[in-house]
Scaffold this active site. Structure first.
Site, PDB file in Angstrom:
ATOM      1  N   ALA A  65       0.866  -1.177   0.000  1.00 18.69           N
ATOM      2  CA  ALA A  65       0.000   0.000   0.000  1.00 18.69           C
ATOM      3  C   ALA A  65       0.902   1.227   0.000  1.00 18.69           C
ATOM      4  O   ALA A  65       2.052   1.167   0.448  1.00 18.69           O
ATOM      5  CB  ALA A  65      -0.858  -0.017   1.253  1.00 18.69           C
ATOM      6  N   GLY A 108       0.451  -5.043   0.751  1.00 20.85           N
ATOM      7  CA  GLY A 108      -0.698  -5.064  -0.161  1.00 20.85           C
ATOM      8  C   GLY A 108      -0.351  -5.668  -1.518  1.00 20.85           C
ATOM      9  O   GLY A 108      -1.229  -6.194  -2.208  1.00 20.85           O
ATOM     10  N   GLU A 111      -0.686  -9.262  -1.049  1.00 21.21           N
ATOM     11  CA  GLU A 111      -2.125  -9.519  -0.873  1.00 21.21           C
ATOM     12  C   GLU A 111      -2.873  -9.419  -2.204  1.00 21.21           C
ATOM     13  O   GLU A 111      -3.791 -10.197  -2.473  1.00 21.21           O
ATOM     14  CB  GLU A 111      -2.689  -8.536   0.154  1.00 21.21           C
ATOM     15  N   GLU A 131       4.173  -5.266   7.093  1.00 16.77           N
ATOM     16  CA  GLU A 131       3.402  -4.224   7.775  1.00 16.77           C
ATOM     17  C   GLU A 131       3.829  -4.047   9.228  1.00 16.77           C
ATOM     18  O   GLU A 131       3.768  -2.955   9.789  1.00 16.77           O
ATOM     19  CB  GLU A 131       1.897  -4.546   7.726  1.00 16.77           C
TER      20      GLU A 131
HETATM   21  N1  CO8 Z   1       4.608   3.241  -0.486  1.00 18.55           N
HETATM   22  C1  CO8 Z   1       5.019   4.417  -0.999  1.00 18.55           C
HETATM   23  N2  CO8 Z   1       6.219   4.569  -1.624  1.00 18.55           N
HETATM   24  C2  CO8 Z   1       7.003   3.482  -1.737  1.00 18.55           C
HETATM   25  C3  CO8 Z   1       6.630   2.220  -1.223  1.00 18.55           C
HETATM   26  C4  CO8 Z   1       5.366   2.114  -0.573  1.00 18.55           C
HETATM   27  N3  CO8 Z   1       4.899   0.960  -0.085  1.00 18.55           N
HETATM   28  N4  CO8 Z   1       7.637   1.356  -1.472  1.00 18.55           N
HETATM   29  C5  CO8 Z   1       8.587   2.038  -2.130  1.00 18.55           C
HETATM   30  N5  CO8 Z   1       8.221   3.321  -2.290  1.00 18.55           N
HETATM   31  C6  CO8 Z   1       8.968   4.401  -2.918  1.00 18.55           C
HETATM   32  C7  CO8 Z   1      10.121   4.871  -2.041  1.00 18.55           C
HETATM   33  O1  CO8 Z   1       9.684   5.798  -1.081  1.00 18.55           O
HETATM   34  C8  CO8 Z   1      11.048   5.497  -3.079  1.00 18.55           C
HETATM   35  O2  CO8 Z   1      10.521   6.760  -3.428  1.00 18.55           O
HETATM   36  P1  CO8 Z   1      11.542   8.057  -3.419  1.00 18.55           P
HETATM   37  O3  CO8 Z   1      12.502   7.756  -4.528  1.00 18.55           O
HETATM   38  O4  CO8 Z   1      10.611   9.187  -3.686  1.00 18.55           O
HETATM   39  O5  CO8 Z   1      12.194   8.071  -2.087  1.00 18.55           O
HETATM   40  C9  CO8 Z   1      10.853   4.600  -4.305  1.00 18.55           C
HETATM   41  O6  CO8 Z   1       9.607   3.914  -4.107  1.00 18.55           O
HETATM   42  C10 CO8 Z   1      11.936   3.541  -4.438  1.00 18.55           C
HETATM   43  O7  CO8 Z   1      12.000   2.816  -3.205  1.00 18.55           O
HETATM   44  P2  CO8 Z   1      13.371   2.568  -2.408  1.00 18.55           P
HETATM   45  O8  CO8 Z   1      14.334   3.674  -2.663  1.00 18.55           O
HETATM   46  O9  CO8 Z   1      13.019   2.281  -0.978  1.00 18.55           O
HETATM   47  O10 CO8 Z   1      13.881   1.246  -3.156  1.00 18.55           O
HETATM   48  P3  CO8 Z   1      14.863   0.123  -2.561  1.00 18.55           P
HETATM   49  O11 CO8 Z   1      15.226  -0.737  -3.724  1.00 18.55           O
HETATM   50  O12 CO8 Z   1      15.941   0.727  -1.751  1.00 18.55           O
HETATM   51  O13 CO8 Z   1      13.934  -0.724  -1.537  1.00 18.55           O
HETATM   52  C11 CO8 Z   1      11.937  -1.888  -0.855  1.00 18.55           C
HETATM   53  C12 CO8 Z   1      12.867  -1.476  -2.030  1.00 18.55           C
HETATM   54  C13 CO8 Z   1      12.675  -2.875   0.064  1.00 18.55           C
HETATM   55  C14 CO8 Z   1      10.715  -2.572  -1.466  1.00 18.55           C
HETATM   56  C15 CO8 Z   1      11.525  -0.632  -0.053  1.00 18.55           C
HETATM   57  O14 CO8 Z   1      11.067   0.364  -0.959  1.00 18.55           O
HETATM   58  C16 CO8 Z   1      10.454  -0.875   0.952  1.00 18.55           C
HETATM   59  O15 CO8 Z   1      10.723  -1.424   2.007  1.00 18.55           O
HETATM   60  N6  CO8 Z   1       9.190  -0.450   0.662  1.00 18.55           N
HETATM   61  C17 CO8 Z   1       8.097  -0.549   1.578  1.00 18.55           C
HETATM   62  C18 CO8 Z   1       7.590  -1.981   1.675  1.00 18.55           C
HETATM   63  C19 CO8 Z   1       6.464  -2.065   2.686  1.00 18.55           C
HETATM   64  O16 CO8 Z   1       6.623  -1.819   3.857  1.00 18.55           O
HETATM   65  N7  CO8 Z   1       5.272  -2.456   2.208  1.00 18.55           N
HETATM   66  C20 CO8 Z   1       4.093  -2.604   3.031  1.00 18.55           C
HETATM   67  C21 CO8 Z   1       3.307  -1.352   3.016  1.00 18.55           C
HETATM   68  S1  CO8 Z   1       1.926  -1.391   4.157  1.00 18.55           S
HETATM   69  C22 CO8 Z   1       0.745  -2.300   3.351  1.00 18.55           C
HETATM   70  O17 CO8 Z   1       0.934  -2.769   2.280  1.00 18.55           O
HETATM   71  C23 CO8 Z   1      -0.567  -2.431   4.066  1.00 18.55           C
HETATM   72  C24 CO8 Z   1      -1.440  -3.481   3.402  1.00 18.55           C
HETATM   73  C25 CO8 Z   1      -2.867  -3.321   3.789  1.00 18.55           C
HETATM   74  C26 CO8 Z   1      -3.603  -2.364   2.905  1.00 18.55           C
HETATM   75  C27 CO8 Z   1      -3.551  -2.714   1.434  1.00 18.55           C
HETATM   76  C28 CO8 Z   1      -4.115  -1.616   0.571  1.00 18.55           C
HETATM   77  C29 CO8 Z   1      -3.569  -1.719  -0.874  1.00 18.55           C
END
Ligand code: CO8
Length: 257
Positions: A65, A108, A111, A131
């Site tokens: 998400a 998400g 999911e 999460e």
């Molecule tokens: N949301 C918003 N932006 C994101 C997300 C995200 N989930 N994941 C990555 N991005 C963005 C980063 O902020 C970054 O943007 P910017 O360049 O502006 O800083 C860009 O994408 C590239 O990401 P990274 O620089 O972090 O890339 P890396 O290769 O270093 O890392 C990862 C990749 C490991 C995937 C890392 O981006 C990460 O950990 N992302 C978050 C993963 C996460 O925690 N996901 C769970 C989110 S909560 C959720 O899903 C709740 C589910 C229930 C509701 C479902 C509704 C759809």
């Protein structure tokens, strides 16, 4: 119709949907949810479409998400707005729906892949429910669909530690149907979808419905439900055609009737 966050391509009876927010690793925001819901409703109603493949980029199917969109929401916002309930419409899509996953399928994203009928993964795929690292928990089926797919031990491990599992582990755990080399991913998924779309649509949709029932009810009720669907397929022209073609040693010409 064009979409801000999705690409759509039609290949004969198969629709290929590509999540297209590369700058955010295909994070799922409310626009993705709305557009995917609209597009699937269109494909549901389109008699020319027999199966759908959903994919992302090489680096990310979807990294979850959209955290930036969610971060300022409070309890009253998410509760009164029934936040994320719109994704139920996507889980309710009733034509065959295959996820072709490369890179991150997290939160998400994992999911969403699990809402599809089955997952074909590239060797590069990584699945997880991180999460817990954000102070929340899975909210779109992770604690339920993942547990049904991989069992309690691994679901607890993934949801409580937030660790990722690779494609090989996901396949051996039962989350993923097939693992392929990265360059084969789309072809493998599109070929599977084309094969499914070549069969009689009523029998395909009933099969999907019957398998999904296995998660909802007892074996006795599930068997009864399956048998009734099986009986009802004898009312279709395609049952006559499929069986006649076998006996006459020729290819069936299904008309989805
Ligand atoms: N949301 C918003 N932006 C994101 C997300 C995200 N989930 N994941 C990555 N991005 C963005 C980063 O902020 C970054 O943007 P910017 O360049 O502006 O800083 C860009 O994408 C590239 O990401 P990274 O620089 O972090 O890339 P890396 O290769 O270093 O890392 C990862 C990749 C490991 C995937 C890392 O981006 C990460 O950990 N992302 C978050 C993963 C996460 O925690 N996901 C769970 C989110 S909560 C959720 O899903 C709740 C589910 C229930 C509701 C479902 C509704 C759809």
């Amino acid at each position: 119709m064009s979409y801000e966050t999705l690409l759509i391509e039609r290949r004969d009876r198969v629709a290929l949907i590509t999540l297209n927010r590369p700058q955010a690793l295909n994070a799922l925001n409310s626009t993705v949810m709305r557009e995917l819901g609209q597009l699937l409703a269109e494909l549901q109603a389109d008699a020319a479409i027999g199966a759908v493949v959903l994919t992302g980029s090489e680096k990310a199917f979807a990294a979850g998400a959209d955290i930036k969109e969610m971060q300022s929401l409070d309890f009253v916002d998410v509760y009164t707005g029934n936040f994320i309930s719109g994704w139920d419409a996507i889980a309710g899509f009733s034509k065959p729906f295959i996820a072709a996953v490369s890179g991150f399928a997290l939160g998400g994203g994992c999911e969403l892949a699990m809402m599809c009928d089955f997952i074909i993964a590239s060797k590069s795929a990584k699945f997880g429910q991180p999460e817990i690292t954000l102070g929340v928990m899975p909210g779109m089926g992770g604690s339920q669909r993942l547990t049904r797919a991989v069992g309690k031990a691994k679901a607890m491990d993934l949801c409580l530690t937030g660790r990722m599992m690779d494609a090989i582990e996901a396949e051996s755990a039962g989350l993923v149907a097939r693992v392929v080399e990265p360059e084969r991913l789309l072809d493998e998924a599109l070929e599977a979808a084309a094969k499914i779309a070549s069969y009689s649509l009523p029998s395909v949709m009933m099969t999907k419905e019957a398998v999904n029932r296995a998660f909802e009810q007892t074996l006795t009720e599930g068997l009864r439900f399956e048998r009734r669907l099986f009986h009802s397929l004898f009312a279709t022209e395609d049952q006559k055609e499929g069986m006649a073609a076998f006996v006459e040693k020729r290819k069936p010409a299904f008309r989805n009737r």
